[in-house]
Design an enzyme around this catalytic site. Structure first.
Site, PDB file in Angstrom:
ATOM      1  N   SER A  52      66.570  -7.311  22.368  1.00  0.00           N
ATOM      2  CA  SER A  52      66.704  -8.725  22.716  1.00  0.00           C
ATOM      3  C   SER A  52      65.498  -9.144  23.548  1.00  0.00           C
ATOM      4  CB  SER A  52      67.975  -8.944  23.532  1.00  0.00           C
ATOM      5  OG  SER A  52      68.010 -10.267  24.024  1.00  0.00           O
ATOM      6  N   ALA A  66      58.112 -14.201  22.843  1.00  0.00           N
ATOM      7  CA  ALA A  66      58.012 -12.915  22.157  1.00  0.00           C
ATOM      8  C   ALA A  66      58.486 -11.842  23.118  1.00  0.00           C
ATOM      9  CB  ALA A  66      56.564 -12.663  21.745  1.00  0.00           C
ATOM     10  N   LYS A  67      58.919 -10.708  22.584  1.00  0.00           N
ATOM     11  CA  LYS A  67      59.431  -9.643  23.452  1.00  0.00           C
ATOM     12  C   LYS A  67      58.337  -9.120  24.371  1.00  0.00           C
ATOM     13  CE  LYS A  67      62.240  -6.547  25.146  1.00  0.00           C
ATOM     14  NZ  LYS A  67      63.189  -7.029  26.167  1.00  0.00           N
ATOM     15  N   VAL A  68      57.165  -8.884  23.810  1.00  0.00           N
ATOM     16  CA  VAL A  68      56.070  -8.361  24.622  1.00  0.00           C
ATOM     17  C   VAL A  68      55.041  -9.464  24.821  1.00  0.00           C
ATOM     18  CG1 VAL A  68      54.214  -6.663  24.760  1.00  0.00           C
ATOM     19  CG2 VAL A  68      56.427  -6.021  23.793  1.00  0.00           C
ATOM     20  N   GLU A 101      64.709  -1.852  23.978  1.00  0.00           N
ATOM     21  CA  GLU A 101      65.396  -3.116  24.211  1.00  0.00           C
ATOM     22  C   GLU A 101      64.940  -4.089  23.133  1.00  0.00           C
ATOM     23  OE1 GLU A 101      66.677  -4.966  28.366  1.00  0.00           O
ATOM     24  OE2 GLU A 101      64.569  -5.309  27.965  1.00  0.00           O
TER      25      GLU A 101
END
Lengths: 362, 362
Positions: free
Chosen positions: A159, A356-358, A157
């Site tokens: 986004s 942030a994504k993570v 993923e």
């Protein structure tokens, strides 16, 4: 030979929201990919049953925590187990020593790298829980910490705003609960039906949603109302609106609304109502009547959207094989609404400000 | 002889917010009244222990549900029991059949007349739970349905916005949890100390808060951040702001904030941060730093308010004998802020638009 023109894929990805839209469209396929792992879900459910680990503790942040709100209903309604969104803070930060024999602890993390979720699972295991990681990354730290790993199968993923990961988390918790109740096969078959319904739904909503969303360009605050299994949907739609559209969107149950928040409504404070044809519909309709009486604009979605009195905007979804499958479809209008509205506001929903994504830290 | 002038009492009550202010001021006395019932709390805790009913299911709406969020920490940290805000919807509307032997079900209702809470308790009893009513009305339907009744001792509450009832619900859950852990006497003594601290705090805040609150007259949306036991405080302050001041105020944990909502912040979206000197302070400070970086104005309250970087407004509270007593003091700035801001906005916090004191229905 290299070309001054970027490749078609790169060009698409550069457009604001391109990842988000692509991942919304991938959801029917993501559901089918989850089903390839059905045996692992059956096995984990059998282990939980054999160990008498029938109190289900779910932990996760953001969208993962929203999916866990669905798990409360899936485990409560299918095997009749008590399921809760457990407090990570209680054991990880305050060091509470809670006996967890008799518990299945399910950690939800897309990346499997969320530090306090990994930490929680280690503590749960040391106090007797059966520990399960539900993740896109079966090689992650989280998976290493758990006794059993359930692959989400949602694929990468990109986004920041989660869509297919959330969808598969909901489906995964439902599938696990159904297997715990001895109804796994039927639930899985219905997931396949839902995947097909979603194939038809997405292109239809891609046409229907953007002209509605644009009317919300200057909206600053909203409530999103859902009840029962659809409270998870309300939480998830509110989070999408917050993180991608910068709207102060608060999820509430139909009952929460009546106990205070209804007093804040006015004509500039729209309310999104998720209506599913199940035992909670009467309460949701009653809440919508109070919203209408307060003069607020109503968006109604879900498979009973047309039962909502005085809705200005309707975003209906198909009726799935069972009420517990409805949240898989009813989240889609919210995802596409967030995508369309972010674009109308000139925001990039793939890269919200300051996220942030993570999220590794606490 | 009758006089054309209303009596002094009636005149005071007619002033907008007079009930709310009077009830905020009564809180130190309300806490002491609760302590008159300490033996009943000790007895119920002993029964729960003897029956092995160590999963605590709490149900209530609005402020009662906020107090239950505190109960999760009180039972987790003191006796090490699993406590959850149970879903009324799951059993009452969807008819889920969940085995509740091994559970203590605590119904929180000021009036004891909330229909679905009464209904929940009946179902809990029939599936084996030890049922307890925590109410201001020991002669209510709810009390009749329960095996044990714990009087709140808060006295009649006339303002629609709950204050002393919420305070005593928090104290009551703490006292019960402490007795379950064999630490009831010490917890009760500390409640007496807190009552004294509150006597000093309230007049001080009555001076400090109104000039700050007036600056928020045109604020439309806020987040209220708290973690651990103070998440209950965040929920309660947000609800006061919603129902009395018509601000879209959403409660979040420090962690929730980082997983999405921080993206919505800007200079016109203030954040109220509750900071207590306990194991969660570092995470709350970190969240406040992100809020500050997003350019949002910060209100900091609690006994570690001065640890919050870049706060524009400080509403410090005294440090109580133990961290689990902190929420009793840290809610007071929020109550007085809601009272003062409602008046600044020309609203009557005693009678918010569209709300009744007792919500009978779903």
């Amino acid at each position: 030979m290299s070309s001054p023109e970027p490749a078609a894929g790169a060009r698409a990805a550069a457009e604001p929201g391109a990842h988000l839209l692509a991942e919304i469209r991938e959801q029917p396929q993501a559901l089918r990919s989850l089903l390839e792992h059905e045996r692992e879900y059956a096995r984990v459910a059998a282990t939980a049953r054999d160990r008498g680990a029938t109190t289900v503790r779910m932990v996760g942040h953001g969208s993962s925590d929203n999916a866990a709100a669905y798990g409360v209903y899936a485990f409560g309604l299918l095997p009749g187990w008590t399921a809760l969104r457990d407090s990570i803070t209680l054991s990880v930060y305050y060091g509470a020593e809670i006996e967890m024999a008799g518990s299945t602890a399910i950690a939800l993390s897309q990346s499997g790298r969320t530090i306090d979720v990994v930490d929680y699972l280690g503590r749960a295991r040391s106090t007797g829980a059966f520990t399960v990681a539900l993740t896109n990354e079966p090689a992650s730290n989280l998976a290493g910490e758990a006794e059993a790993v359930l692959p989400l199968g949602a694929g990468t993923e990109r986004s920041v705003a989660a869509t297919k990961t959330y969808l598969n988390q909901v489906a995964a918790l439902g599938l696990l609960a159904a297997h715990a109740a001895g109804e796994g096969r039927r639930f899985a078959e219905s997931l396949r039906v839902v995947s097909g319904q979603m194939e038809d739904l997405i292109p239809r909503l891609e046409q229907l949603v953007p002209p509605i969303a644009v009317a919300f360009t200057f909206v600053g605050r909203m409530f999103v109302i859902g009840r029962g299994p659809e409270f998870a949907t309300a939480r998830e739609i509110a989070l999408k609106l917050l993180e991608t559209c910068r709207i102060a969107a608060e999820p509430l149950t139909a009952t929460d609304l009546a106990h205070g928040p209804v007093a804040a409504l006015d004509a500039l404070f729209p309310v999104w109502t998720i209506a599913s044809a199940d035992a909670s519909l009467a309460a949701v309709v009653e809440a919508a009547e109070r919203v209408r009486d307060a003069g607020a604009t109503i968006v109604a979605s879900g498979n009973a959207a047309d039962a909502i009195p005085g809705a200005s905007y309707l975003l209906p979804t198909p009726k799935p094989p069972s009420a517990l499958h409805a949240p898989l479809l009813s989240v889609v209008p919210g995802q596409l609404f967030a995508w369309a509205l972010a674009r109308a506001k000139g925001l990039d929903p793939d890269r919200p400000e300051g996220l942030a994504k993570v999220t590794l830290a606490r």
